[in-house]
Scaffold this motif. Structure first.
Motif, PDB file in Angstrom:
ATOM      1  N   LYS A 121      14.071 -15.895 -33.236  1.00 33.86           N
ATOM      2  CA  LYS A 121      14.038 -16.875 -32.344  1.00 33.86           C
ATOM      3  C   LYS A 121      13.636 -16.175 -31.169  1.00 33.86           C
ATOM      4  O   LYS A 121      13.049 -16.876 -29.944  1.00 33.86           O
ATOM      5  N   ILE A 122      14.350 -15.048 -30.637  1.00 32.70           N
ATOM      6  CA  ILE A 122      14.490 -14.626 -29.443  1.00 32.70           C
ATOM      7  C   ILE A 122      12.870 -14.116 -29.079  1.00 32.70           C
ATOM      8  O   ILE A 122      12.112 -14.530 -28.054  1.00 32.70           O
ATOM      9  N   ARG A 123      12.300 -13.444 -30.132  1.00 30.82           N
ATOM     10  CA  ARG A 123      10.846 -12.773 -29.937  1.00 30.82           C
ATOM     11  C   ARG A 123       9.889 -13.997 -29.968  1.00 30.82           C
ATOM     12  O   ARG A 123       9.138 -14.074 -29.081  1.00 30.82           O
ATOM     13  N   ALA A 124      10.101 -14.784 -30.595  1.00 33.30           N
ATOM     14  CA  ALA A 124       9.312 -16.309 -30.554  1.00 33.30           C
ATOM     15  C   ALA A 124       9.169 -16.813 -29.583  1.00 33.30           C
ATOM     16  O   ALA A 124       8.168 -17.366 -29.099  1.00 33.30           O
ATOM     17  N   LYS A 125      10.193 -16.800 -28.643  1.00 31.52           N
ATOM     18  CA  LYS A 125      10.304 -17.753 -27.445  1.00 31.52           C
ATOM     19  C   LYS A 125       9.677 -17.199 -26.314  1.00 31.52           C
ATOM     20  O   LYS A 125       8.465 -17.466 -25.633  1.00 31.52           O
ATOM     21  N   LEU A 126       9.902 -15.608 -26.201  1.00 31.75           N
ATOM     22  CA  LEU A 126       8.954 -14.887 -25.455  1.00 31.75           C
ATOM     23  C   LEU A 126       7.627 -14.863 -25.739  1.00 31.75           C
ATOM     24  O   LEU A 126       6.711 -14.974 -24.845  1.00 31.75           O
ATOM     25  N   HIS A 127       7.163 -14.871 -27.124  1.00 33.22           N
ATOM     26  CA  HIS A 127       5.767 -14.772 -27.319  1.00 33.22           C
ATOM     27  C   HIS A 127       4.945 -15.958 -26.960  1.00 33.22           C
ATOM     28  O   HIS A 127       4.030 -15.972 -26.450  1.00 33.22           O
ATOM     29  N   VAL A 128       5.616 -17.167 -27.397  1.00 30.39           N
ATOM     30  CA  VAL A 128       4.904 -18.610 -27.250  1.00 30.39           C
ATOM     31  C   VAL A 128       4.831 -18.848 -25.712  1.00 30.39           C
ATOM     32  O   VAL A 128       3.676 -19.336 -25.259  1.00 30.39           O
ATOM     33  N   ALA A 129       5.876 -18.282 -24.897  1.00 32.29           N
ATOM     34  CA  ALA A 129       5.856 -18.472 -23.549  1.00 32.29           C
ATOM     35  C   ALA A 129       4.702 -17.927 -22.795  1.00 32.29           C
ATOM     36  O   ALA A 129       4.016 -18.441 -21.955  1.00 32.29           O
ATOM     37  N   GLU A 130       4.221 -16.745 -23.448  1.00 28.60           N
ATOM     38  CA  GLU A 130       3.221 -16.229 -22.785  1.00 28.60           C
ATOM     39  C   GLU A 130       1.914 -16.878 -23.011  1.00 28.60           C
ATOM     40  O   GLU A 130       0.834 -16.705 -22.393  1.00 28.60           O
ATOM     41  N   SER A 131       2.053 -17.602 -24.122  1.00 27.51           N
ATOM     42  CA  SER A 131       0.804 -18.614 -24.420  1.00 27.51           C
ATOM     43  C   SER A 131       0.665 -19.995 -23.691  1.00 27.51           C
ATOM     44  O   SER A 131      -0.066 -20.899 -24.021  1.00 27.51           O
ATOM     45  N   GLY A 132       1.490 -20.120 -22.704  1.00 28.51           N
ATOM     46  CA  GLY A 132       1.582 -21.158 -22.199  1.00 28.51           C
ATOM     47  C   GLY A 132       2.430 -22.296 -22.601  1.00 28.51           C
ATOM     48  O   GLY A 132       2.496 -23.545 -22.377  1.00 28.51           O
ATOM     49  N   VAL A 133       3.109 -22.153 -23.852  1.00 25.56           N
ATOM     50  CA  VAL A 133       3.785 -23.195 -24.558  1.00 25.56           C
ATOM     51  C   VAL A 133       5.197 -23.333 -23.703  1.00 25.56           C
ATOM     52  O   VAL A 133       6.093 -22.298 -23.564  1.00 25.56           O
ATOM     53  N   PRO A 134       5.775 -24.374 -23.317  1.00 27.61           N
ATOM     54  CA  PRO A 134       6.967 -24.561 -22.570  1.00 27.61           C
ATOM     55  C   PRO A 134       8.135 -24.283 -23.581  1.00 27.61           C
ATOM     56  O   PRO A 134       8.305 -24.748 -24.805  1.00 27.61           O
ATOM     57  N   ARG A 257       1.933 -37.330 -27.672  1.00 24.87           N
ATOM     58  CA  ARG A 257       1.603 -36.999 -28.915  1.00 24.87           C
ATOM     59  C   ARG A 257       0.491 -36.160 -29.105  1.00 24.87           C
ATOM     60  O   ARG A 257       0.317 -34.931 -29.908  1.00 24.87           O
ATOM     61  N   GLU A 258      -0.715 -36.278 -28.261  1.00 25.97           N
ATOM     62  CA  GLU A 258      -1.890 -35.412 -28.237  1.00 25.97           C
ATOM     63  C   GLU A 258      -1.424 -33.865 -27.639  1.00 25.97           C
ATOM     64  O   GLU A 258      -1.920 -33.000 -28.211  1.00 25.97           O
ATOM     65  N   ARG A 259      -0.603 -34.114 -26.637  1.00 28.41           N
ATOM     66  CA  ARG A 259      -0.205 -32.763 -25.905  1.00 28.41           C
ATOM     67  C   ARG A 259       0.683 -31.897 -26.674  1.00 28.41           C
ATOM     68  O   ARG A 259       0.383 -30.802 -26.760  1.00 28.41           O
ATOM     69  N   ILE A 260       1.429 -32.471 -27.399  1.00 33.76           N
ATOM     70  CA  ILE A 260       2.538 -31.777 -28.209  1.00 33.76           C
ATOM     71  C   ILE A 260       1.785 -31.203 -29.524  1.00 33.76           C
ATOM     72  O   ILE A 260       2.144 -30.201 -29.889  1.00 33.76           O
ATOM     73  N   GLY A 261       0.826 -31.807 -29.979  1.00 34.42           N
ATOM     74  CA  GLY A 261       0.191 -31.466 -31.072  1.00 34.42           C
ATOM     75  C   GLY A 261      -0.727 -30.302 -30.730  1.00 34.42           C
ATOM     76  O   GLY A 261      -0.751 -29.326 -31.355  1.00 34.42           O
ATOM     77  N   ARG A 262      -1.415 -30.421 -29.533  1.00 35.36           N
ATOM     78  CA  ARG A 262      -2.050 -29.139 -29.100  1.00 35.36           C
ATOM     79  C   ARG A 262      -1.174 -28.127 -28.666  1.00 35.36           C
ATOM     80  O   ARG A 262      -1.465 -26.842 -28.999  1.00 35.36           O
ATOM     81  N   ALA A 263      -0.006 -28.432 -28.378  1.00 33.11           N
ATOM     82  CA  ALA A 263       0.938 -27.005 -27.982  1.00 33.11           C
ATOM     83  C   ALA A 263       1.388 -26.382 -29.376  1.00 33.11           C
ATOM     84  O   ALA A 263       1.551 -25.278 -29.370  1.00 33.11           O
ATOM     85  N   ALA A 264       1.604 -27.303 -30.235  1.00 35.21           N
ATOM     86  CA  ALA A 264       1.966 -26.742 -31.743  1.00 35.21           C
ATOM     87  C   ALA A 264       0.801 -25.816 -32.167  1.00 35.21           C
ATOM     88  O   ALA A 264       0.958 -24.739 -32.606  1.00 35.21           O
ATOM     89  N   CYS A 265      -0.364 -26.301 -32.003  1.00 33.90           N
ATOM     90  CA  CYS A 265      -1.579 -25.582 -32.548  1.00 33.90           C
ATOM     91  C   CYS A 265      -1.785 -24.064 -31.740  1.00 33.90           C
ATOM     92  O   CYS A 265      -2.122 -22.989 -32.140  1.00 33.90           O
ATOM     93  N   ASP A 266      -1.342 -24.207 -30.416  1.00 37.58           N
ATOM     94  CA  ASP A 266      -1.492 -22.787 -29.630  1.00 37.58           C
ATOM     95  C   ASP A 266      -0.468 -21.991 -30.069  1.00 37.58           C
ATOM     96  O   ASP A 266      -0.694 -20.827 -30.136  1.00 37.58           O
ATOM     97  N   ALA A 267       0.769 -22.354 -30.335  1.00 39.33           N
ATOM     98  CA  ALA A 267       1.747 -21.501 -30.752  1.00 39.33           C
ATOM     99  C   ALA A 267       1.408 -20.808 -32.102  1.00 39.33           C
ATOM    100  O   ALA A 267       1.730 -19.797 -32.471  1.00 39.33           O
ATOM    101  N   ALA A 268       0.796 -21.712 -33.192  1.00 37.88           N
ATOM    102  CA  ALA A 268       0.254 -20.848 -34.303  1.00 37.88           C
ATOM    103  C   ALA A 268      -1.012 -20.148 -34.201  1.00 37.88           C
ATOM    104  O   ALA A 268      -0.941 -19.008 -34.801  1.00 37.88           O
ATOM    105  N   ARG A 269      -1.801 -20.534 -32.987  1.00 39.64           N
ATOM    106  CA  ARG A 269      -2.897 -19.597 -32.914  1.00 39.64           C
ATOM    107  C   ARG A 269      -2.434 -18.140 -32.308  1.00 39.64           C
ATOM    108  O   ARG A 269      -2.914 -17.009 -32.394  1.00 39.64           O
ATOM    109  N   SER A 270      -1.387 -18.249 -31.350  1.00 36.47           N
ATOM    110  CA  SER A 270      -0.879 -17.128 -30.937  1.00 36.47           C
ATOM    111  C   SER A 270      -0.492 -15.798 -31.910  1.00 36.47           C
ATOM    112  O   SER A 270      -0.218 -15.048 -31.461  1.00 36.47           O
ATOM    113  N   VAL A 271       0.099 -16.378 -32.987  1.00 30.96           N
ATOM    114  CA  VAL A 271       0.317 -15.287 -34.017  1.00 30.96           C
ATOM    115  C   VAL A 271      -0.692 -14.988 -35.256  1.00 30.96           C
ATOM    116  O   VAL A 271      -0.260 -14.527 -36.189  1.00 30.96           O
ATOM    117  N   ASP A 272      -1.991 -15.487 -35.007  1.00 30.56           N
ATOM    118  CA  ASP A 272      -2.962 -15.742 -35.956  1.00 30.56           C
ATOM    119  C   ASP A 272      -2.269 -16.284 -37.327  1.00 30.56           C
ATOM    120  O   ASP A 272      -2.584 -15.593 -38.228  1.00 30.56           O
TER     121      ASP A 272
END
Length: 660
Positions: A121-134, A257-272
């Motif tokens: 969880k620690i690494r995940a938060k730091l990682h997705v924050a770099e991709s612009g996910v709040p 709903r559209e913004r949170i869906g896009r953020a979820a996809c960005d989080a997934a893309r951030s780790v391929d």
């Protein structure tokens, strides 16, 4: 999707209802299924449904379902080309993903990198924050010891959550509202994290007031396809464990709903990312347009059926296609969310006893019609303290939310599970709550509700029970003769009126009732659907959508209870400290002979991934009967506290003042 096998054989590295659910899709796709089981699950439903079942160890999950070598040996022995981990156990274990790759077996989930990043969880938060996910404000430093966490907490502010970095499902999570609670909260979180995940690293997060837990289902393939299947509302939680989930959320508007869906996809893309995953967010009920990432679950979720219901997508089948290297069967533009679905988790627990786990043998089981039920139990299934207490999930679909709620409530009323305590009555009371009906949810709603009171059988139902039991006693094999050994009430002249003494729970405590047991005394209820099962002195009953456990008292039992009542009236508080549930003693907080205050912690018991602290009933001197690591049964004596009265104190003072 094509019914052509993607793999010849797939092993399911799990148990219970999720193993059954995966087997169902494997069968539909023509894939041979392999189940694994521990000694506790030798005759479990999932072992009987699979094409092949392999024993992997004893009941202790650490030596069976969590044993990577044992699972891989089973896969090799059965020719499994892939392993589906389900959820829990090894599903988010990067070492397991690596071991599968080394063995040439496909892990049906993301690669090691995604598992390692999002599993922490620690690494995940730091990682997705770099991709612009709040992300939620907090402290994510794995190097901090207890003192460091205590110091860092002042910067985070209260209330805050202490969360294990590894694992999920709310296990070990502690809510702390002041600095006075912090040290104990850290100690408990570390202990649970170490025992559940083998990693006691912790992080701190600001606790969002009136939080709503909203998660987004994502799918990603190896060809660049990343889509989401909409969101699920999971705000109805108890002790950070989800109880009821639904899709879509009644909170979000179309833009959010559209913004949170896009953020979820960005989080997934951030780790391929590859496979099915869930990105979880916190949304304040006071500000529903703002959301924060809290974690990503790199696996199938318990609540995935509600998404399947509103999108028409078999998520397990998609997992199999992705793992086989095939592209997703749909694009984001293909997604259509239709209607509303709600899921309730049926747990083996006692809501009237503070939701403590319940164990035993299933004596009667009946699933409701017209809804989806994902279950891992059947009649004669044994529910032990070794694993999670979830028994089944009941999922209802409707054209809108109100219809789905009504259908789920009706389905729960028809669900029969007798032989152990369950939370079904609690689930129905929750669905009837005005705030739940109106969609005014948050993760603390359940904590604000009044305690559930036990359902009390009415006189008509008691008459049915007494009549049924009496008839069974007379008609039982071996009791046809001689006459004086029958329980028919026969005597010269006319039969003696018969009655039974039944004991049951009420909001005021245990009550007894002498109930007529003559045939025909309860004819008004005989045409209704009543299920009655007797197990020794216990009688389990399901009628009119409710379940009851009663006891049949013989003469000796009635005398024992009468004497106990006299002792309670004359002796005050009982000095015995007993375990409220079966489990393992994970901590002892006092030493033998210590002076304890009323309410002081004596020991902590863990069962079904739940830890419960047992406290002193009165002021006195404690005498221990258990030690750390010991196994205890429900109501087993843990310790006794010799009360200290004013007379005892005076005598002690006199002795101290007497010269030697």
């Amino acid at each position: 999707m094509s019914a052509v096998p993607l793999f010849d054989t797939v092993l399911i590295a799990n148990r219970g209802e999720i193993a059954v659910r995966v087997i169902r899709t494997l069968r539909a796709l023509g894939i041979r299924s392999v189940a694994v089981y521990s000694d506790a699950d030798a005759d479990a439903v999932h072992t009987r449904l699979a094409d092949v079942a392999v024993r992997i160890g004893p009941a202790d999950a650490r030596a069976s379902y969590l044993d990577i070598d044992a699972v891989l040996d089973a896969a090799r022995a059965t020719g499994a080309q892939a392993i589906h981990p389900g959820y829990g156990f090894l599903s988010e274990n990067a070492a397991f993903g690596h071991a599968c790759a080394e063995a040439g077996i496909v892990f049906i989930g993301p690669d090691e990198y995604a598992l390692a990043v999002m599993g922490d969880k620690i690494r995940a938060k730091l990682h997705v924050a770099e991709s612009g996910v709040p992300v939620v404000p907090g402290v994510s430093d794995p190097t901090l010891d207890d003192a460091g966490l205590i110091a860092a907490a002042e910067g985070v502010g209260y209330p805050l959550l202490i969360k294990p970095s590894a694992g999920g499902g709310g296990k070990g999570m502690q809510l702390v509202r002041s600095s006075d609670e912090l040290a104990d909260g850290i100690a408990t979180a570390r202990r649970v994290a170490a025992s559940s995940f083998g990693d006691d690293t912790l992080l701190l997060e600001r606790f969002i007031e009136e939080p709503r837990h909203i998660e987004v289902q994502v799918l990603a393939d190896a060809h660049g396809g990343v889509i989401h299947l909409g969101e699920r509302e999971c705000s109805l939680q108890r002790r950070h464990q989800k109880v009821i989930e639904e899709a879509p959320s009644p909170l979000l508007d179309a833009a959010t709903r559209e913004r949170i869906g896009r953020a979820a996809c960005d989080a997934a893309r951030s780790v391929d990312y590859r496979g099915a995953g869930t990105v979880e967010f916190l949304v304040s009920a006071r500000d529903p347009e703002t959301f924060f990432f809290i974690e990503m679950n790199t696996r199938l979720q318990v609540e995935h059926p509600v998404t399947e219901a509103v999108t028409g997508t078999d998520i397990v089948a998609e997992q199999l296609h992705i793992a086989a290297g095939l592209p997703l069967s749909l694009t984001q533009g293909d997604l259509r969310v239709t209607g509303h679905a709600i899921e309730a988790r049926v747990y083996a627990e006692s809501p009237e006893r503070g939701f403590l786990p319940s164990t035993g043998r299933i004596l009667a089981y009946r699933e409701p019609a017209g809804v989806r039920v994902d279950s891992g139990i059947d009649v004669d299934s044994v529910v032990s303290a070794n694993y999670d207490p979830m028994l089944a999930k009941v999922i209802a679909f409707g054209a809108d939310r109100a219809e789905a709620l009504d259908r789920l409530n009706a389905a729960l009323a028809e669900t029969v599970v007798l032989g152990i305590d369950t939370n079904i009555a609690f689930l129905r009371s929750l669905l009837a709550d005005d705030d739940v009906r109106a969609g005014r949810l948050d993760t603390e709603l359940i904590d604000r509700l009044p305690a559930l009171e036990p359902a009390v059988p009415d006189d008509a139902l008691l008459a049915v029970v007494a009549e049924t039991i009496a008839a069974a006693d007379v008609e039982a094999p071996g009791r046809a003769a001689p006459l004086w050994r029958q329980r028919s009430g026969w005597r010269i002249g006319a039969d003696r009126p018969r009655s039974l003494t039944l004991e049951f729970d009420t909001p005021e405590g245990r009550a007894t009732r002498d109930v007529p047991a003559d045939r025909g005394s309860a004819s008004a209820l005989l045409d209704q659907r009543v299920t009655i099962v007797r197990d020794g002195a216990s009688v389990w009953v399901h009628a009119n959508g409710a379940s009851f456990q009663l006891a049949v008292l013989d003469r000796a039992a009635r005398l024992t209870r009468s004497l106990a009542a006299v002792r309670r009236e004359t002796g005050g508080v009982a000095p015995e400290v007993r375990s409220p549930m079966p489990g393992t003693v994970v901590a002892v907080h006092v030493a033998d002979g210590d002076h304890v205050e009323e309410g002081a912690p004596i020991a902590s018991i863990e069962a079904m991934k739940m830890e419960h602290r047992v406290t002193a009933p009165t002021v006195g001197i404690v005498h221990l009967d258990v030690r750390v690591g010991g196994l205890v049964s429900r109501d087993q004596l843990i310790a006794s506290v010799t009360p200290i009265t004013s007379a005892t104190s005076a005598t002690t003072s006199e002795k101290e003042e007497t010269p030697s």
